[in-house]
Design an enzyme around this catalytic site. Structure first.
Site, PDB file in Angstrom:
ATOM      1  N   ASP A 120       0.834  -1.190   0.000  1.00 39.61           N
ATOM      2  CA  ASP A 120       0.000   0.000   0.000  1.00 39.61           C
ATOM      3  C   ASP A 120       0.873   1.245   0.000  1.00 39.61           C
ATOM      4  O   ASP A 120       1.994   1.220  -0.502  1.00 39.61           O
ATOM      5  CB  ASP A 120      -0.955  -0.030   1.204  1.00 39.61           C
ATOM      6  CG  ASP A 120      -2.305   0.595   0.905  1.00 39.61           C
ATOM      7  OD1 ASP A 120      -2.359   1.826   0.710  1.00 39.61           O
ATOM      8  OD2 ASP A 120      -3.308  -0.136   0.864  1.00 39.61           O
ATOM      9  N   HIS A 162      -3.815   6.038   3.229  1.00 42.61           N
ATOM     10  CA  HIS A 162      -4.572   4.847   2.839  1.00 42.61           C
ATOM     11  C   HIS A 162      -4.008   3.579   3.476  1.00 42.61           C
ATOM     12  O   HIS A 162      -4.736   2.777   4.062  1.00 42.61           O
ATOM     13  CB  HIS A 162      -4.556   4.752   1.310  1.00 42.61           C
ATOM     14  CG  HIS A 162      -5.423   3.683   0.715  1.00 42.61           C
ATOM     15  ND1 HIS A 162      -4.982   2.398   0.516  1.00 42.61           N
ATOM     16  CD2 HIS A 162      -6.696   3.722   0.246  1.00 42.61           C
ATOM     17  CE1 HIS A 162      -5.954   1.682  -0.043  1.00 42.61           C
ATOM     18  NE2 HIS A 162      -7.003   2.465  -0.221  1.00 42.61           N
ATOM     19  N   ASN A 266     -14.007  -0.179  -7.189  1.00 42.20           N
ATOM     20  CA  ASN A 266     -15.065   0.705  -6.712  1.00 42.20           C
ATOM     21  C   ASN A 266     -15.854   1.393  -7.820  1.00 42.20           C
ATOM     22  O   ASN A 266     -16.309   2.516  -7.655  1.00 42.20           O
ATOM     23  CB  ASN A 266     -14.440   1.782  -5.807  1.00 42.20           C
ATOM     24  CG  ASN A 266     -13.672   1.178  -4.658  1.00 42.20           C
ATOM     25  OD1 ASN A 266     -14.106   0.203  -4.055  1.00 42.20           O
ATOM     26  ND2 ASN A 266     -12.525   1.759  -4.347  1.00 42.20           N
ATOM     27  N   SER A 353     -11.277  -1.144  -0.897  1.00 31.22           N
ATOM     28  CA  SER A 353      -9.990  -1.050  -0.205  1.00 31.22           C
ATOM     29  C   SER A 353     -10.133  -1.311   1.280  1.00 31.22           C
ATOM     30  O   SER A 353      -9.195  -1.781   1.929  1.00 31.22           O
ATOM     31  CB  SER A 353      -9.385   0.352  -0.379  1.00 31.22           C
ATOM     32  OG  SER A 353      -8.789   0.516  -1.631  1.00 31.22           O
TER      33      SER A 353
END
Length: 421
Positions: A120, A162, A266, A353
């Site tokens: 990430d 994130h 998404n 996520s």
């Protein structure tokens, strides 16, 4: 062959037969294949459509990030993740409806002998909920052209929180502060694959999966799709080569005992019936292109990877979640998920996520309770133990209560993964 074709070798992965090279020649693909004739070059392709940045024109230096309720990083905008909504410290475990939905609140806590690699944007190693469970010595940055860099500056967050939010869902410590992760006894390594411009190019992902394979990682979480293509198509020479490189890296990690979960995306898109893509390439100018089943979201649709859809608090499909009969494996909470953010805070984010790390956490619990299980055996257990969710009255959802395109085999079940406290 790369040198003779006018290129520069940046990184070599002989374990999987992949070389990362830089070249400014438009004929590089043809030249390197010609030079290497007889040496079994399977494919050569560009991993991006933008020019490679040099140190002099790279992104601005790392800056101090502040918590914000209004802004999203460039990475989160492209991936479709919501902005962080900051909440005040509490402790906050009572607000974690997501943990109740998957029964993590009544499951065992996992094992210190299990490590989750968080591919990430980096993990904040100073956060009180994360510091106790972060394995700094095995953390790495992969954003310098896909070359591993173990310096702390290479694997901490620079332009996005994130990865810090994802990490909290997986294994925030049970320490009386803030929240508790799905597997709070697990360790985590920060494997930074998001660069300062918010891109995850194939060479970064390859570096991340090979690193995980060789540095004691049992589970990886992948809350992203590889840039610059939302779908990588096998009939395009550039995309096919990069897609194969990532596939080999994922396969290599699986052969070395790593099981991986990945976000389904998404865009509220039917992954089982692909038609067009209007968002790629996202590093230059997107074009509208026709796509088909040979075009895949990677790493989510690669063999062996658990593809995760998102649910809301009512256990319905999150409005943003991608879906697809035969593509989605399981579902997990992903709407307004409370987790860790920068500067020792906590906040809400939404996206697949946020769903994927719940699954990575359950896989960590399964690994703790089945230490000798192979990655494929862990995936089979995960899917068998998931709680069935039938289709709603929605023509887009096809399948049975036991398996369908919205929820796959159902909501993951942390309690079944551990047999209870």
């Amino acid at each position: 062959a790369v040198r003779d074709a006018g290129g520069t070798v940046v990184q070599s992965w002989p374990q999987i037969g992949v070389v990362v090279a830089h070249s400014t020649s438009a004929d590089f693909r043809e030249d390197v294949v010609d030079v290497a004739k007889g040496h079994a070059v399977q494919s050569v392709g560009a991993t991006r459509t933008a020019a490679v940045k040099t140190p002099t024109d790279a992104a601005p230096p790392a800056r101090s990030l502040t918590r914000s309720t209004e802004t999203r990083s460039a990475f989160e905008i492209r991936q479709g993740v919501s902005a962080t909504e900051v909440v005040e410290a509490d402790p906050l475990e009572g607000q974690q409806w997501d943990m109740t939905q998957i029964k993590a609140d009544v499951a065992s806590d996992g094992s210190r002998g299990v490590t989750v690699g968080v591919l990430d944007s980096g993990i904040d190693d100073t956060h009180p909920d994360l510091a106790p469970n972060l394995d700094a010595k095995n953390s790495v940055g992969c954003t310098a052209y896909g070359v591993p860099d173990t310096r702390r500056a290479a694997w901490i967050p620079t332009t996005s929180d994130h990865g810090t939010h994802v990490a909290g869902t997986i294994a925030a410590a049970k320490n009386g502060v803030g929240i508790v992760g799905v597997a709070p006894n697990s360790l985590m390594t920060s494997i930074k694959v998001v660069d300062d411009d918010g891109f995850i190019y194939p060479e970064y992902a390859v570096c991340g999966f090979v690193w995980a394979a060789e540095h004691g990682v049992d589970v990886t979480n992948n809350s992203y799709y590889v840039d610059p293509w939302m779908f990588w198509c096998s009939n395009d020479p550039d995309q096919a080569a990069a897609k194969e490189a990532v596939r080999r890296a994922v396969s290599y990690s699986e052969r070395n005992g790593v099981v991986s979960a990945a976000a389904a995306g998404n865009s509220n898109y039917d992954l089982a019936n692909k038609t067009t893509d209007t968002t790629s390439p996202n590093d230059t100018t997107p074009v509208t292109r026709q796509i088909d089943e040979g075009c895949e979201d990677i790493p989510a649709e690669l063999p062996g990877v658990v593809t995760v859809a998102s649910t809301d608090q009512a256990q319905a499909k999150s409005t943003f979640s991608n879906y697809g009969d035969g593509v989605i494996d399981v579902a997990a909470p992903g709407t307004r998920i409370l987790s860790t953010v920068l500067n020792g805070g906590w906040g809400l984010k939404s996206g697949t996520s946020m769903a994927s790390p719940h699954v990575a956490g359950v896989l960590a619990l399964l690994k703790a309770s089945h230490p000798d299980a192979s990655p494929s055996e862990l995936v089979a257990l995960l899917r068998a133990q998931a709680d069935d969710r039938p289709c709603p009255t929605d023509v887009r959802c096809t399948g049975t209560p036991a398996y369908n395109g919205f929820f796959g085999d159902g909501l993951v079940d942390a309690l079944d993964a551990t047999g209870g406290r």
